[in-house]
Design an enzyme around this catalytic site. Structure first.
Site, PDB file in Angstrom:
ATOM      1  CD  GLN A  89      -2.345  -1.564   2.487  1.00 20.47           C
ATOM      2  OE1 GLN A  89      -3.603  -0.556   2.992  1.00 20.47           O
ATOM      3  NE2 GLN A  89      -2.565  -2.178   3.318  1.00 20.47           N
ATOM      4  CG  ASP A  92       8.239   3.435   0.797  1.00 24.74           C
ATOM      5  OD1 ASP A  92       8.317   1.823  -0.255  1.00 24.74           O
ATOM      6  OD2 ASP A  92       7.360   3.843   1.822  1.00 24.74           O
ATOM      7  CG  HIS A 107      -2.536   2.860  -2.033  1.00 26.48           C
ATOM      8  ND1 HIS A 107      -2.222   2.556  -0.261  1.00 26.48           N
ATOM      9  CD2 HIS A 107      -3.833   2.268  -2.391  1.00 26.48           C
ATOM     10  CE1 HIS A 107      -3.573   2.310  -0.057  1.00 26.48           C
ATOM     11  NE2 HIS A 107      -4.297   1.269  -1.840  1.00 26.48           N
ATOM     12  N   GLY A 173       2.783  -4.566   8.770  1.00 30.95           N
ATOM     13  CA  GLY A 173       2.882  -2.744   9.432  1.00 30.95           C
ATOM     14  C   GLY A 173       1.318  -2.285   8.269  1.00 30.95           C
TER      15      GLY A 173
END
Length: 230
Positions: A89, A92, A107, A173
């Protein structure tokens, strides 16, 4: 020759936070007093594109100065033993820089830009800013290659297929609160074990989940031992 076990790792903001990437949660859901939808929605782009460009230019600049952490590197290392796909998601490029080779960005990607009218036209811009007035070849304003609130998630079907075929699913995470990504767990096969690495207590109704309540770097060390002993 025996086929490698298929693993899908679904990762979220928690894995990158340990590299120093700030999240909206760190600032109470605000950025310079702007709420998330002002800088992360298609409505925000239509209302104030200059603000949006400045926000993503700053995020891109920040990304250049951080490095992948141990959790990113462990996932890349697991490719030696497993057929591992990362479904992230995050926008980076820390999974890429750590060495993972199969990555689906739900995303979008911060280091890319695209046409405002043609989502198929995408260009790699690295860490440089998108300047106000820059245009794509079709004449439309150049925009970040990010999937904003109010837009479809084009990689969802590929991610769902990968999870449906997985022998095991890892969740690292992410709180599983943001849809449509949170719904991906539902595609996991009934016999596929699901491991969750997150310091918070998270429940997912209807599925048995093996939880490691640690931050990503610590939890992935534990999970690596479990998986390599399989």
């Amino acid at each position: 020759m025996k086929a490698l076990k298929k693993i899908v790792a679904l990762t979220g903001a928690g894995i990158s936070a340990e590299s120093g990437i700030m999240t909206f949660r760190d600032s109470g859901g605000l950025w310079e007093k702007h709420e998330v939808r002002e800088v992360a929605s298609i409505e925000g782009w239509r209302k104030n594109p200059q603000l949006m460009l400045r926000f993503y230019n700053e995020r891109r600049k920040q990304l250049e100065g951080v490095e992948p952490n141990a959790a990113h590197h462990i996932l890349a290392e697991l490719e030696k033993k497993f057929d591992l796909t990362v479904v992230t998601q995050n926008v980076d490029n820390l999974h890429e820089r750590a060495g993972s080779s199969k990555i689906l960005h739900l995303h979008g990607e911060l280091t890319k830009a695209r046409s405002s009218t043609n989502p198929e036209w995408v260009v790699d811009i690295g860490y440089r800013p998108i300047e106000w007035g820059e245009k794509a070849p079709d004449g439309s304003p150049l925009r970040p290659h990010i999937v904003w609130f109010g837009e479809a998630v084009p990689m969802m079907s590929q991610a769902a297929e990968a999870i449906a075929l997985a022998d095991m699913v890892l969740i690292i995470g992410t709180s599983l609160n943001v849809y449509p990504a949170a719904g991906l767990v539902e595609y996991a096969a009934p016999q596929a074990p699901i491991y969750l690495v997150d310091p918070n207590e998270i429940s997912y109704p209807g599925r048995e989940i093996i939880t490691i309540r640690e931050k990503a770097t610590v939890g992935m060390e534990q999970l690596k031992k479990i998986l390599t002993e399989c």
